[in-house]
Design an enzyme around this catalytic site. Structure first.
Site, PDB file in Angstrom:
ATOM      1  N   ARG A  92       7.352 -36.979  44.857  1.00  0.00           N
ATOM      2  CA  ARG A  92       8.228 -36.234  45.767  1.00  0.00           C
ATOM      3  C   ARG A  92       7.648 -34.836  45.955  1.00  0.00           C
ATOM      4  NH1 ARG A  92      13.258 -32.935  44.577  1.00  0.00           N
ATOM      5  NH2 ARG A  92      14.141 -32.576  46.646  1.00  0.00           N
ATOM      6  N   HIS A 136      12.372 -27.309  51.278  1.00  0.00           N
ATOM      7  CA  HIS A 136      12.632 -26.904  49.900  1.00  0.00           C
ATOM      8  C   HIS A 136      12.515 -25.383  49.828  1.00  0.00           C
ATOM      9  CE1 HIS A 136      12.567 -28.458  45.516  1.00  0.00           C
ATOM     10  NE2 HIS A 136      12.895 -27.167  45.493  1.00  0.00           N
ATOM     11  N   GLU A 181      18.931 -29.215  48.028  1.00  0.00           N
ATOM     12  CA  GLU A 181      19.938 -28.322  47.455  1.00  0.00           C
ATOM     13  C   GLU A 181      20.439 -27.254  48.435  1.00  0.00           C
ATOM     14  OE1 GLU A 181      18.565 -26.709  43.765  1.00  0.00           O
ATOM     15  OE2 GLU A 181      18.361 -28.664  42.800  1.00  0.00           O
ATOM     16  N   ASN A 316      20.008 -33.862  41.905  1.00  0.00           N
ATOM     17  CA  ASN A 316      19.281 -32.971  41.005  1.00  0.00           C
ATOM     18  C   ASN A 316      20.247 -32.517  39.918  1.00  0.00           C
ATOM     19  OD1 ASN A 316      17.257 -33.253  42.876  1.00  0.00           O
ATOM     20  ND2 ASN A 316      17.247 -31.117  43.538  1.00  0.00           N
ATOM     21  N   TYR A 318      20.769 -30.852  35.973  1.00  0.00           N
ATOM     22  CA  TYR A 318      20.258 -30.149  34.799  1.00  0.00           C
ATOM     23  C   TYR A 318      21.322 -29.948  33.736  1.00  0.00           C
ATOM     24  CZ  TYR A 318      16.148 -29.521  37.613  1.00  0.00           C
ATOM     25  OH  TYR A 318      15.040 -29.789  38.382  1.00  0.00           O
ATOM     26  N   GLU A 382      15.642 -34.838  40.737  1.00  0.00           N
ATOM     27  CA  GLU A 382      15.162 -33.827  39.791  1.00  0.00           C
ATOM     28  C   GLU A 382      15.960 -33.948  38.500  1.00  0.00           C
ATOM     29  OE1 GLU A 382      14.985 -29.743  40.993  1.00  0.00           O
ATOM     30  OE2 GLU A 382      14.251 -30.231  43.006  1.00  0.00           O
TER      31      GLU A 382
END
Length: 479
Positions: A92, A136, A181, A316, A318, A382
């Site tokens: 990606r 991005h 995002e 994504n 985290y 991600e």
């Protein structure tokens, strides 16, 4: 990637045994153009908002910039060889808009397109499927000077740019992501100002959020008309929890805390996925937007345009976002409309970014998205961690904490699949250590170590572990 404050200790892993993934599960790694390419002034590339931001004193740790980064623009063939050694199914990457249109308008620069031509051909020759992200975060600075994403015209310029990239690469690239995002672009860029373009205007942030979605819809429609096979939107969603819920999802929640959770979830996730997948904004978001500048930027027909059929939502993840009621608290600068909400500080095992390690949050998130938005597939686009890695005297990078982090999150992914989530693949962040936005080069997310002085690449132990996961299509029973 984005910082989301959270609190709570890391729960135990969901399973200690072997976890085998479905046949056809996609394994990949990701990067972003400004973070790795370098060659900031070569072959007609224009200036981006991140060039302007990073060259502004005090905006980026250490005064770092992406001028050279990982020099991927010149070393892409070497990087693709590394991907081949790891057995990646997918890579990606994002296209740098200023390489294609220096000022964000007009015909495409053949030199910029030629770089991505070479990259795609190199990937395909290595048996690696390209997953292309069109945006991005590196908006052409010339468009920012005309209002950036806070200006409606940028959405239309984005769709034209998407058409130009697809016209060159669409014969070989089947997988297209419009935006990465949009919450980060809008609210870290235009509300808190900790990311480019560094503005602090909540009304502009909400306009930017809407225009990003409009750009997504316009681009998705253009891509579909041009024959794109798979279209996705990538969000930095996270489970929004109270502190007690982090360790105990069944813990009772006071109504005031529940209201804080609902409001933050509406701003983080539903503000983007409800328009894109349902054609409507949450009522609580509209109320907040109206208080911060009004709703005049929402035109008739916008929601119909935004709600284009897409094939995947990229996730994504985290860490979770942890909040509670906080009477008298001012709104968090990155979260306009969060008065009387307390964002809780992180506790427990942390990455070098100060983010708590909570693998079960990924399971909860994937199951929630599958339940709330049926009919669209999911892919983890991600997931990864920054730690302070060093190359030891024997040439190895023993990043055992990253390996443990990835192992725990892959077990969480597997648990979500077992629970019914329509998850198609997992793409680790990141392939390479790189320019980590406002953190500069002091934070290393890569499974490949990069010496930024010599540009030497070294496979970390986590990369070798990930190679073995891909080969067996699963994680082994823990010792």
């Amino acid at each position: 990637m984005t910082v989301v404050n959270a609190r709570g200790t890391a729960p135990s892993l969901l399973t200690e045994g072997r976890a085998d993934f479905p046949a056809g599960f996609v394994w990949g790694a990701a990067t972003a153009s400004y973070q790795i390419e370098g060659a900031a002034e070569e072959d007609g590339r224009g200036r981006s908002i991140w060039d302007a931001f990073s060259h502004t004193p005090g905006k980026v740790a250490g005064g770092d910039t992406g001028d050279v980064a990982c020099d991927h623009y010149h070393r892409y063939a070497e990087d693709v060889r590394l991907m081949g050694e790891l057995g990646l199914h997918a890579y990606r990457f994002s296209v740098a808009w200023p390489r294609i249109q220096a000022d964000g308008t007009g015909p495409a620069d053949p030199r910029g397109l030629a770089f991505y031509d070479r990259l795609v051909d190199e990937l395909l020759a290595a048996g690696i499927t390209p997953y292309t992200t069109l945006y991005h975060w590196d908006l052409p600075q010339a468009l920012q000077e005309r209002g950036g994403w806070a200006d409606r015209d940028t959405a239309h310029r984005f769709a034209e740019y998407a058409e130009r990239v697809h016209a060159r690469l669409g014969d070989r690239v089947a997988h297209w992501t419009t935006l990465n995002e949009p919450w980060v672009s809008a609210f870290l860029g235009y509300a808190s100002g900790v990311h480019a373009p560094g503005e602090r205007d909540p009304a502009a942030a909400f306009r930017a959020a809407h225009h990003l979605l409009l750009g997504h819809g316009l681009a998705a429609r253009a891509l579909r008309a041009a024959g794109a096979r798979e279209i996705s939107l990538v969000v930095n969603s996270a489970p929004v929890l109270t502190p007690t819920q982090v360790a105990d999802p069944s813990a009772p929640v006071a109504e005031a805390d529940a209201e804080a959770v609902r409001r933050v979830d509406a701003l983080l996730t539903r503000q983007f996925l409800d328009p894109a997948l349902r054609g409507e904004y949450p009522a609580e978001v509209l109320e907040i937007v109206e208080r911060h500048g009004g709703l005049a930027h929402l035109a008739d027909g916008d929601l119909e345009t935004i709600r284009q059929p897409i094939d995947l939502v990229g996730v994504n993840y985290y860490n979770p976002c942890v909040v509670e009621s906080g009477p008298g608290e001012p709104a968090n600068p990155a979260w306009p409309g969060t008065e009387d909400v307390r964002f809780c500080p992180a506790e427990g095992p942390l990455t070098a970014m100060g983010w708590p390690i909570v693998p079960t949050g990924l399971s909860r998130l994937l199951l929630r998205l599958s339940a709330d938005y049926p009919g669209v597939g999911l892919i983890v686009t991600e997931n990864g961690a920054a730690f302070d890695d060093t190359v030891e005297e024997d040439g190895r990078v023993r990043d055992t904490r990253r390996t443990a982090y990835l192992d725990g999150h892959l077990r969480a992914v597997h648990a979500a699949i077992e629970g019914g989530a329509d998850l198609r693949g997992y793409i680790v962040w990141s392939l390479l250590d790189n320019f980590e936005w406002a953190e500069g080069y002091r934070r290393r997310f890569g499974i490949v170590h990069v010496d930024f002085g010599t540009q030497r690449r070294t496979l970390k132990d986590s990369a070798l572990w990930y190679r073995d996961v891909i080969q067996r299509n699963g994680v082994l029973e823990k010792a």
